[in-house]
Enzyme design. Sequence first.
Site: not given
Ligand code: S3P
Length: 429
Positions: A124, A169, A171, A195, A315, A342, A346
């Site tokens: 990833r 994102s 994350q 996000s 998701d 992902k 997917r």
């Molecule tokens: C998440 C953000 C999303 C999501 C992932 C969890 C998070 O991803 O798809 O399952 O906890 O911040 P991204 O970081 O690509 O937005």
Amino acid sequence: VTGERITITGARPLRGRLRLPGEKGISHRAVVVGAVARGDTRVRGLAPGDDVTRTSTAMVDLGVGIVVDGEATVISGSGFDGLRAPDGPIDCGNSGTTMRVLAGLLAGRPFSSRLTGDASLATRPMRRVVEPLRALGAHIDGADGGDRAPLDIRGTRLVGRRVELPVASGQVKTAMVLAGLQADGTTEIVEPRPSRDHTERMLVALGAPISRVSDRELRVERGEVDAFDLSVPGDPSSAAYFVVGALVTPGSELVLEGVALNQGRLGFVDALRAMGGAIDVVPRGEQLGEPVGDITVRSSRLQATTVVCQEAFIDEVPALAVAAAFAEGATEFCDAAELRVKESDRVVTTIGMLGALGIEADPRPDGLVVHGGAPRGGTVTSHGDHRIALAAAIAANGIAGTSIIEGWEAIAVSYPRFTEDLAIVTEPA
Ligand code: S3P
């Protein structure tokens, strides 16, 4: 490897009330923020899956005390300086959130660390988090010029700056916030699109030096927070399987209690309503800046629609694709290129799942088109992806016939007690 397999025979209506496992993203954040807060944080209803366990174990590797006390998890933090160098690599398992968020946390600590993961996580993209952290002065190396795990982090003193993130994102934004809380000066984080915002909601509620300039820009100053109490609301991503299951299985009427109702996480409800789904959402309270309430759903005849996914419910696409499989007409999912990076690709694995159940779907560069019809029992493989296994299970429950899901063990990362929860609503006492 086929791993574990389960057999599901439908159609069984979903009825009654259900409390879902704790929201996964809020759980990751509660563990990390608790680990660098001052004092004992008590979190009830932490998400049970392997992903959040990876984050907890990582904090223990970094010297944080974590104990389970009845329904609560107690995390004993002593600020950022309470963390110490781990004895070996930190294994993030299948969890992209663990790896990306920890990259930001560890970039600012005065020691070196290494983040590893499983075969899926090793494929990833990591440049999206490594580059913005480097802009704050972080020293992070990885395979493929820093784009892939394992990530080697040489902690250093970070300097706040204005940084434009390459992708929207949750994350990556969280990694930057954790770095910004350790950096000298002001860190401004700008996203191309909004996000998910669990991190800023939690930190604002805790009084951290963070402010929302707009829905895609944050300002963060150096600072820490005190320990807190939190009851993690139910996970909307887990709710999505049951909402879809109830919609497509005649005779269903289901109440999902205590779900996180953060608007940024309810895009799937809007999409399903646009398809004709009878869904009610009733707010009942709040937990650390997150609205919480109940979702009620009744079986409905669904019509195809066009679903513009973006970040809001990426998701939930495998679950929504199941709804589309039972709907009349062709449903198009677009603006969903992130599906390809992902836990599996997917686009490919969702089409494979539907194909195994007799439903045709076509790939698009940024999504897929599902030709609704009459799904029939078949043998689905999860490809090691929890969301494919769970979506397949809810489809199978709605199909008159028997289906087999191979690679069922994948569900352990987000929803280990799914089978028990499905039984609660399909076999009422
Ligand atoms: C998440 C953000 C999303 C999501 C992932 C969890 C998070 O991803 O798809 O399952 O906890 O911040 P991204 O970081 O690509 O937005």
